[in-house]
Design an enzyme around this catalytic site. Structure first.
Site, PDB file in Angstrom:
ATOM      1  N   ASP A 115      -7.147  -3.601  35.512  1.00 12.92           N
ATOM      2  CA  ASP A 115      -7.017  -4.849  34.609  1.00 12.92           C
ATOM      3  C   ASP A 115      -6.027  -6.432  35.725  1.00 12.92           C
ATOM      4  O   ASP A 115      -4.930  -6.163  35.833  1.00 12.92           O
ATOM      5  CB  ASP A 115      -5.125  -4.355  34.254  1.00 12.92           C
ATOM      6  CG  ASP A 115      -4.750  -5.230  33.031  1.00 12.92           C
ATOM      7  OD1 ASP A 115      -5.170  -6.528  32.648  1.00 12.92           O
ATOM      8  OD2 ASP A 115      -3.610  -5.221  33.379  1.00 12.92           O
TER       9      ASP A 115
ATOM     10  N   GLU B 205      -6.328   6.216  36.932  1.00 14.95           N
ATOM     11  CA  GLU B 205      -6.848   6.018  35.918  1.00 14.95           C
ATOM     12  C   GLU B 205      -8.237   6.359  35.103  1.00 14.95           C
ATOM     13  O   GLU B 205      -8.781   5.804  34.762  1.00 14.95           O
ATOM     14  CB  GLU B 205      -5.983   5.354  34.987  1.00 14.95           C
ATOM     15  CG  GLU B 205      -4.691   5.723  34.239  1.00 14.95           C
ATOM     16  CD  GLU B 205      -4.217   4.913  33.653  1.00 14.95           C
ATOM     17  OE1 GLU B 205      -4.955   3.571  33.115  1.00 14.95           O
ATOM     18  OE2 GLU B 205      -2.634   4.444  33.639  1.00 14.95           O
TER      19      GLU B 205
ATOM     20  N   TYR C 175       2.767   4.403  28.599  1.00  8.04           N
ATOM     21  CA  TYR C 175       2.791   3.239  27.955  1.00  8.04           C
ATOM     22  C   TYR C 175       3.896   3.529  26.203  1.00  8.04           C
ATOM     23  O   TYR C 175       3.118   2.977  25.427  1.00  8.04           O
ATOM     24  CB  TYR C 175       2.100   1.957  28.184  1.00  8.04           C
ATOM     25  CG  TYR C 175       1.418   1.062  29.160  1.00  8.04           C
ATOM     26  CD1 TYR C 175       2.454   0.720  30.164  1.00  8.04           C
ATOM     27  CD2 TYR C 175       1.115   2.407  30.089  1.00  8.04           C
ATOM     28  CE1 TYR C 175       2.557  -0.163  31.383  1.00  8.04           C
ATOM     29  CE2 TYR C 175       1.202   1.896  31.756  1.00  8.04           C
ATOM     30  CZ  TYR C 175       1.839   1.006  32.045  1.00  8.04           C
ATOM     31  OH  TYR C 175       1.382   0.349  33.470  1.00  8.04           O
TER      32      TYR C 175
ATOM     33  N   GLU D 111       3.918   5.377  36.347  1.00 14.15           N
ATOM     34  CA  GLU D 111       3.977   3.462  36.197  1.00 14.15           C
ATOM     35  C   GLU D 111       4.490   3.583  34.463  1.00 14.15           C
ATOM     36  O   GLU D 111       4.619   4.148  33.406  1.00 14.15           O
ATOM     37  CB  GLU D 111       2.684   3.376  35.424  1.00 14.15           C
ATOM     38  CG  GLU D 111       1.512   2.547  36.777  1.00 14.15           C
ATOM     39  CD  GLU D 111       0.156   1.882  35.736  1.00 14.15           C
ATOM     40  OE1 GLU D 111       0.602   1.155  35.087  1.00 14.15           O
ATOM     41  OE2 GLU D 111      -0.775   1.913  37.077  1.00 14.15           O
TER      42      GLU D 111
HETATM   43  C1  BDP Z   1      -2.738   0.918  32.829  1.00 12.19           C
HETATM   44  C2  BDP Z   1      -3.018   0.801  34.448  1.00 12.19           C
HETATM   45  C3  BDP Z   1      -2.452  -0.735  34.969  1.00 12.19           C
HETATM   46  C4  BDP Z   1      -2.512  -2.079  34.067  1.00 12.19           C
HETATM   47  C5  BDP Z   1      -1.604  -1.404  32.596  1.00 12.19           C
HETATM   48  C6  BDP Z   1      -1.145  -2.407  31.740  1.00 12.19           C
HETATM   49  O1  BDP Z   1      -2.996   1.208  35.469  1.00 12.19           O
HETATM   50  O2  BDP Z   1      -3.891  -1.442  35.748  1.00 12.19           O
HETATM   51  O3  BDP Z   1      -2.403  -3.436  34.284  1.00 12.19           O
HETATM   52  O4  BDP Z   1      -2.069   0.089  32.250  1.00 12.19           O
HETATM   53  O5  BDP Z   1      -1.814  -2.641  30.986  1.00 12.19           O
HETATM   54  O6  BDP Z   1      -2.976   2.083  32.583  1.00 12.19           O
HETATM   55  O7  BDP Z   1      -0.432  -3.030  32.005  1.00 12.19           O
END
Ligand code: BDP
Length: 651
Positions: free
Chosen positions: A206, A450, A503, A539
């Site tokens: 991404d 990932e 997320y 993250e």
């Molecule tokens: C995560 C990835 C990261 C992405 C992020 C996203 O590790 O590289 O930019 O998601 O979607 O899973 O913002």
């Protein structure tokens, strides 16, 4: 107590190191010294993209043979910079294939006439595959877009009356299932839908696949017998700092080595002779992370002096390496620096900015470090590839702890677990460890982000990769970063610390922040129950368009980003009392990605905009990070720490 594998490799480490398993073949950062000069080749280069159908016209017509302007039109291209965003040409922005860079360098007379001088061309990074010629002669080839490589060009520049040299670099940004990161080229042959020869580069990561000469290119000299590499590893025995060093010399067999360790005042605190030894520093100042100690980031200087006997007489080579004395260890539920629990409160970054793309830029770098310190961040992860060496040097100097990540991002296809891929990944880890092994700021290696490591071949792949990385550097833990969706992850049993991205209420349960606490607590409990290893929330975040406001919060508003973070923090505050050892926001700043319906001019999960201006969440995190710093610093006494002076939350 050190646990299981951690304990084994902590014990084995010095042994392997002493047995010479330490890496050979240097990639010392080119520093000036009384015996070494450098000449930067940054600035404007000539440039041409090869738009021919097979992208091979440059090779067929041998563009490296004569000045590039003679084989066709050229553009001015700044170095360092990505080539993509500096122009007005849409096709160049998304170009896939070979591009050609060229630059003439005028050399000091001594470099071309003194046969006791070795002249080296060093390229900080060229994304992705590079071939280099000097005066039309092939001198180097390198695969991988994020690590330096060099070529000894002494013979070429010392062979004739020419005092200049023409450097040509062809760079191909194509990603295949076996590159790191991997990608695929998709050809579209339906001529009712696509023009003839149409193809696109597909990627599974991404961020935009910027390309070009992203980091400084330079020439430097050494004597012909020279210090090729230095490896230091440090430990502490009560108040005494122990610095084990090993020096590798190339170009001659008859030499003496002297080493001196100087403190920050320039006082010699220890000295030794020979290529290997241990320096003892009584009452050592340890290298502490930013905000953990009143004098963080203490750096000694290891001065190495080589005296060699050559046919032409005696020559000397000098190299000075900054050294931080510190230890790193992992227990079942803690990450220890200098024996004290360390909690990562920091960010994930990208090398990314307007116009220059991934091009190295000092003002940007200094701004980013000022922001990190303003924020009270004590750590970052080099998501998702190794960053410039100058970045790592600033981390050493400011005490910003680094999880140093390889470009193993977007490994999703089964082909990317083949032996060819594994072999390349092993080589990249060797190059990375070789480059960054002496940075005290680097406390852990991350071999990937990932990967689909629930796929069958991933178990063997990660077992091998992690074991190899530990053999290369037994002094640091190793991880790879997984995703909360990948519970059956076959790689996780081999890591020392679990790094997990999640997320919640973003990529699922959109808009429902009320599920976060439950889902996050379940995530931590499941991973810990299965593995009993410390966990970092590596993250978490939400896309946010700066200036969008909505209350009650809706997705993409600044209020939603803050609300989501607060929900995470409630759980992190419980679990950090147990086994969670860190939290890294996704992301430090907004960054460019491929175009897609999910991305509005890039990924907007930054707490700063791409231009480094704060969103509301930056203030929220600042408050949190300074509070965490006040709780976790060492020594624990009430002495007001200098480094907290600028804190909005004084003691
Ligand atoms: C995560 C990835 C990261 C992405 C992020 C996203 O590790 O590289 O930019 O998601 O979607 O899973 O913002």
């Amino acid at each position: 107590m050190l646990r299981g594998p951690a304990a084994v490799w902590a014990a084995l480490g010095p042994l392997l190191w002493a047995c010479g398993l330490a890496l050979r073949g240097g990639m010392l950062y080119p520093r000036e010294s009384p015996s070494r000069e450098r000449k930067e080749l940054n600035g404007l280069w000539s440039f041409r993209a090869d738009f021919s159908e097979n992208r091979r016209q440059g090779f067929e017509q041998q563009w490296y043979r004569t000045p590039l302007r003679e084989s066709g039109p050229t553009l001015d291209m700044p170095v360092p910079s990505s080539f993509n965003d500096v122009g007005q040409d849409r096709q160049l922005r998304s170009f896939v294939g070979w591009v050609w860079y060229e630059r003439e360098a005028t050399l000091p007379q001594r470099w071309t006439q003194d046969l006791g001088t070795r002249v080296v061309l060093r390229i900080g990074s060229a994304h992705y595959y590079a071939i280099v010629w000097v005066n039309g002669v092939h001198v180097a080839e390198h695969e991988g877009g994020h690590l330096p490589f060099e070529a000894d060009i002494s013979k070429l520049v010392q062979s004739g009356p020419l005092a200049s040299c023409r450097i040509t670099i062809a760079i191909n940004n194509t990603l295949t299932p076996h590159t790191l990161p991997p990608g695929t080229i998709l050809y579209q042959t339906d001529t009712s839908k696509y023009p003839k020869g149409y193809f696109v580069q597909n990627i599974n990561f991404d961020f935009f696949n910027y390309a070009g000469l992203h980091r400084p290119v330079l020439l430097y000299t050494t004597p012909t017998t020279y210090i090729d590499d230095i490896t230091v590893s440090t430990s502490v025995d009560q108040d005494t700092g122990l610095v084990d060093y090993q020096i590798f010399v190339e170009g001659g067999e008859h030499f003496q080595l002297e080493v001196r360790l100087l403190d920050e005042e320039g006082k010699v605190v220890a000295q030794g002779t020979g290529g290997r030894g241990q320096l003892q520093v009584p009452n050592a100042h340890l290298w502490w992370p930013y905000l953990m100690h009143e004098h963080p980031a203490y750096l000694y200087s290891l001065e190495v002096r080589l005296t060699a006997q050559t046919a032409a007489g005696s020559v000397s080579d000098f190299y000075t390496l900054p050294v931080g004395i510190r230890t790193v260890a992992v227990t079942e539920h803690q990450f220890l620096i200098n024996g004290k629990p360390f909690y990562f409160h920091g960010v994930n970054k990208h090398e990314d900015a307007d116009i220059r793309g991934k091009g190295f830029d000092w003002p940007l770098l200094v701004k980013d470090f000022n922001l990190l310190r303003w924020l009270g961040a004590n750590a970052f992860r080099t998501s998702h590839y190794p960053y410039a060496e100058e970045v790592m040097q600033l981390c050493d100097r400011y005490g910003i702890v680094v999880i140093d990540e390889s470009p193993g991002v977007g490994i999703v296809l089964v082909e990317s677990y083949s032996n060819v891929s594994l072999q390349h990944h092993l080589e990249v880890m060797e190059e990375l460890v070789r480059r960054d092994k002496n940075h005290p700021a680097v406390v852990m290696w991350s071999v990937a982000n990932e990967p689909t490591s629930f796929l069958k071949p991933a178990g063997y792949y990660f077992k091998t990769l992690i074991a190899h990385t530990k053999a290369l550097d037994p002094s640091r833990p190793v991880t790879f970063v997984t995703n909360s969706n990948y519970e059956a992850d076959l790689g996780v049993p081999y890591v020392d610390v679990i790094c997990v991205n999640s997320y919640y209420s973003w990529y699922h349960d959109y808009g429902h922040m009320e599920v976060i606490q439950l889902q996050l607590a379940t995530q931590f409990e499941n991973w810990y129950k299965t593995y009993q290893k410390p966990i970092i929330q590596s993250e978490y975040g939400a896309d946010t368009i700066a200036g969008f406001h909505q209350d009650p919060p809706l997705m993409f508003s600044e209020e939603y980003q803050k609300g989501l973070l607060e929900q995470y923090h409630l759980v992190l505050d419980q679990k950090r009392k147990e086994y969670v050892v860190g939290e890294l926001i996704w992301n430090f700043a907004d960054f460019m990605t491929n175009q897609s319906p999910q991305r509005v001019m890039g990924n907007k999960k930054g707490i700063f905009t791409r231009q480094r201006q704060p969103k509301g969440a930056a203030f929220l995190l600042r408050e949190r990070y300074w509070k965490l710093a006040n709780e976790t610093r060492y020594p624990w006494s009430a002495v007001k720490s200098q480094c907290l002076e600028n804190s909005p939350f004084t003691l």
